[in-house]
Design an enzyme around this catalytic site. Structure first.
Site, PDB file in Angstrom:
ATOM      1  N   ASP A  14       0.825  -1.209   0.000  1.00 27.93           N
ATOM      2  CA  ASP A  14       0.000   0.000   0.000  1.00 27.93           C
ATOM      3  C   ASP A  14       0.858   1.257   0.000  1.00 27.93           C
ATOM      4  O   ASP A  14       0.463   2.284  -0.551  1.00 27.93           O
ATOM      5  CB  ASP A  14      -0.931  -0.014   1.213  1.00 27.93           C
ATOM      6  CG  ASP A  14      -1.976   1.086   1.159  1.00 27.93           C
ATOM      7  OD1 ASP A  14      -2.518   1.335   0.067  1.00 27.93           O
ATOM      8  OD2 ASP A  14      -2.254   1.704   2.199  1.00 27.93           O
ATOM      9  N   HIS A 205      -6.793   0.860   9.781  1.00 31.20           N
ATOM     10  CA  HIS A 205      -5.875   1.246   8.709  1.00 31.20           C
ATOM     11  C   HIS A 205      -6.073   2.749   8.474  1.00 31.20           C
ATOM     12  O   HIS A 205      -6.894   3.160   7.663  1.00 31.20           O
ATOM     13  CB  HIS A 205      -6.212   0.443   7.458  1.00 31.20           C
ATOM     14  CG  HIS A 205      -5.308   0.681   6.292  1.00 31.20           C
ATOM     15  ND1 HIS A 205      -4.488  -0.292   5.763  1.00 31.20           N
ATOM     16  CD2 HIS A 205      -5.103   1.782   5.523  1.00 31.20           C
ATOM     17  CE1 HIS A 205      -3.830   0.196   4.725  1.00 31.20           C
ATOM     18  NE2 HIS A 205      -4.185   1.460   4.565  1.00 31.20           N
ATOM     19  N   CYS A 238      -3.038   8.647  -1.054  1.00 29.10           N
ATOM     20  CA  CYS A 238      -4.202   8.270  -1.858  1.00 29.10           C
ATOM     21  C   CYS A 238      -4.197   9.084  -3.144  1.00 29.10           C
ATOM     22  O   CYS A 238      -4.334  10.309  -3.096  1.00 29.10           O
ATOM     23  CB  CYS A 238      -5.503   8.522  -1.093  1.00 29.10           C
ATOM     24  SG  CYS A 238      -6.991   8.209  -2.074  1.00 29.10           S
TER      25      CYS A 238
END
Length: 298
Positions: A14, A205, A238
């Site tokens: 991630d 998370h 993101c």
């Protein structure tokens, strides 16, 4: 406060998948080895998505094969569909993760389908994985806010978490993808989800965009959450949220938990060695106050 917290290190997947710089499979393998040396036992090492969509994850099969099977260590990988599962199985995966969103808008933008369609897509993946003796973890993104939709009702998160649990996910990771959560919202959300998923099967998370991640984690730990996802060096971000910073830094989590007297079995100094290594490979400083305080100020 006492007890043990399990840390799921997500930096090699991630974290790196949202970094601009590409690193080779060999660098990713070396990064994982350094994380292992620090004592981390669950490290998400990559994803079997198309390299056209996520070029940073190309060569995950090489990484997983090279790391092999080790006693007491888990190397989960993300899979988007049955094709991804096929590749993961061929590379020797023992644990996979599937992912959806609590936001319809984000689901459409991120994986080009509705939430319901994503669950249907993952049903055969989960069934085949379980039949092969593979554990399945579930991710829910945008649980405390969405870059497109804004507020996400907690009831929507509960429905998605319940759907993933029904697929047989042993753990549901709740992702504050854009880092807009605050402690009360995080606590209230976990309490709502724990009505359909046992608290010991819920992971947090949290991203640190607004600097709230540690406070949010403390709030949910006090409510019984025992698993935290984190990325060494605060890697990631993101791509759909302007200004969104990376995951909460693993070293910040370890430092906080050490101060609380909670056990992580992670050596902070060796963890900072891993952060120094990957930061050097990326050619940028780590996004971590703990790293700066311990390594750059001396």
């Amino acid at each position: 406060m006492t007890g043990t917290i399990r840390i799921v290190e997500v930096g090699p997947r991630d974290g790196l998948q949202n970094e601009a710089a590409l690193v080779s499979p060999q660098v990713r393998i070396a990064f994982v080895e350094k994380l292992l040396a620090a004592g981390l036992k669950t490290i998400e090492v990559g994803s079997f998505v198309s390299p056209r969509w996520v070029p940073q994850m190309a060569g995950t099969d090489v990484v997983l094969t090279a790391l092999g099977i080790r006693d007491g260590v888990n190397f989960p990988v993300l899979v988007p569909n049955e094709k991804g599962l096929d590749a993961a199985l061929a590379a020797g995966a023992r644990e996979i993760a599937i992912f959806t969103s609590a936001s319809e808008a984000f689901s459409q933008k991120n994986i080009n389908c509705s939430i319901a369609e994503s669950i249907d897509r993952f049903r055969p993946v989960a069934e085949r994985a379980h039949a092969a003796g593979i554990r399945v973890r579930g991710y829910v993104s945008c649980v405390l806010g969405c870059p497109s939709q804004g507020q996400v009702p907690p009831g929507d998160v509960v429905k998605v978490a319940a759907a993933l649990a029904a697929l047989g996910c042993y753990e549901i990771s709740l992702g504050d993808t854009i880092g807009t959560g605050t402690p009360k919202k995080a606590r209230d959300l976990v309490r709502a989800v724990s009505g359909v998923v046992p608290i010991e099967c819920i992971a947090a998370h949290f991203h640190d965009t607004y600097g709230q991640a540690l406070a949010n984690l403390l709030a949910v730990i006090e409510d019984g959450v025992q698993t935290i996802d984190a990325a060494a060096g605060g890697l990631g971000g993101c791509p759909y949220a302007k200004g969104a910073s990376g995951n909460v830094a693993t070293e910040a989590v370890v430092y906080m938990l050490d101060g609380l007297g909670m056990r992580t079995d992670v050596n902070l100094s060796k963890l900072l060695d891993a952060v120094a290594f990957i930061s050097g490979e990326l050619g940028r400083p780590a996004n971590s106050n703990v790293y700066r305080a311990r390594r750059l100020s001396s």
